[in-house]
Design a protein around this motif. Sequence first.
Motif, short mmCIF file in Angstrom:
data_model
loop_
_atom_site.label_atom_id
_atom_site.label_comp_id
_atom_site.label_asym_id
_atom_site.label_seq_id
_atom_site.Cartn_x
_atom_site.Cartn_y
_atom_site.Cartn_z
N GLY A 195 0.82 -1.21 0.00
CA GLY A 195 0.00 0.00 0.00
C GLY A 195 0.85 1.26 0.00
O GLY A 195 0.53 2.24 -0.70
N GLN A 213 -1.99 2.93 -2.39
CA GLN A 213 -3.33 2.38 -2.35
C GLN A 213 -3.84 2.35 -0.91
O GLN A 213 -3.04 2.35 0.03
CB GLN A 213 -3.35 0.96 -2.93
N ILE A 220 -4.78 1.18 2.50
CA ILE A 220 -4.41 0.02 3.30
C ILE A 220 -5.66 -0.67 3.83
O ILE A 220 -5.72 -1.90 3.91
CB ILE A 220 -3.46 0.44 4.43
N LEU A 228 -6.92 -2.84 1.08
CA LEU A 228 -6.06 -4.01 0.93
C LEU A 228 -6.34 -5.03 2.02
O LEU A 228 -6.38 -6.24 1.76
CB LEU A 228 -4.59 -3.59 0.97
#
Length: 436
Positions: free
Chosen positions: A167, A172, A174, A177
Amino acid sequence: MAAFEIGLIALGAMGLLVMGGLYVPIALILCSFAGMWAIKGTPLLAAKMLGLAANDAIASYFFGVVPLFVLMGFIVSETGMGRDAYDVANALTRRIRGGLGVGTVMANAIFAAITGISIASAAVFTKIAVPEMRRHGYTARFSVGVVAGSSVLGMMIPPSLLLILYGLLTEQSIGDLFLAGVGPGLLLAVLFALGTILLAFAAPGYVGRNLGQGGEEMTARELIAKGLPITGLIAIVLGGIYLGFFTPVEAGAMGAIGALAIGIAKRRIGWAALWRVLVETGLVTASVCFLIIAAQMYSRMLAFSGVPATFGDMAAGADLGRIGLILLYCAIVIAMGMILDSSSIMLILVPLMLPIIQPMGIDLIWFGIVTVLAVEIGLLTPPFGISVYVIKSTLDDDSISLGDIFAGAAPFALMMLAALGLIIAFPSIATGLLGR
């Protein structure tokens, strides 16, 4: 010399340095600096640009998730929650043939949900599970194999240190994810459990003959006493993130506080243990920080050289398609797993692949799950197989060789390959909870 050629030379030099034994982040930084110097023509400008990259790498608020989740994981390991998880899992599976193996998988899944570190799981359950399985008739090869195999759940089931690293590398979410890791993590745990039961019936010579019932009977009160703290900690961390009460950073802080409170309440952690945990957390955090800085520098150098863009054009021209490109990428990741550790593979390949896959519209959350799972297969493959080496160093039994551990882990590596194939074929396994 063209920037693209400089980038290729830097990549080749980095590979040679790593193969020669140089610490991966140092190799990345050296080659990034030399590459930027050659591209820009001045060492001063190269140093300033890489300095900005280093600052950008760890200035983010979300970098705080690293020390907090590492701290929580070390406290959980120190306070003996791994043994509690193993006791609860074995009490629930003791009547199943191969139940101790299934219990080990379940315990690793529970432990993964509150630590996120595969190496910690491997070390903890080598000490707890292997002697118990040997005592109940399981073979040495299977006993160490199921621990090695199920330890990788720590990097898939959230919170996962590798997902956090991915991440941070790709910017991105977290939280997304973590949510995407739930389905693949549970899929892996189920495959490991079913595979263990199947092996117990189909290959008794491999698993063990005349298996006694594993574990001991536990009363409902004992089950609650051992299971409730673990369940509560999981609910605080993951429930807080998914229900929107906490950011991942805040959830890590709450998890660390909760784990410390449980350890104090159970009188399992003192000042000496707490100091040891804090020192280990600092060492791991500094190491991860250095890795991320090196990766950011490497990513900047690649971007200026134009290597990823050129490779992307070549991939598009080769007409591999999304699946073909992903399969080729996974094969490279797994091959690199035979000689490098997980974080190093991600540091080298993710910045290289990111500019290639983004124009293709590939979901970066799904790609992260595929990357972590492919990387984790490398933890079980020779000659490096870091989980295998951790188990060997933790074992107090010279009769079990490295070859025995690699052989015992092989069926679990095959199950991971099957899970990887399913996630590539059915992306919704990872992205379904995100509504994608």
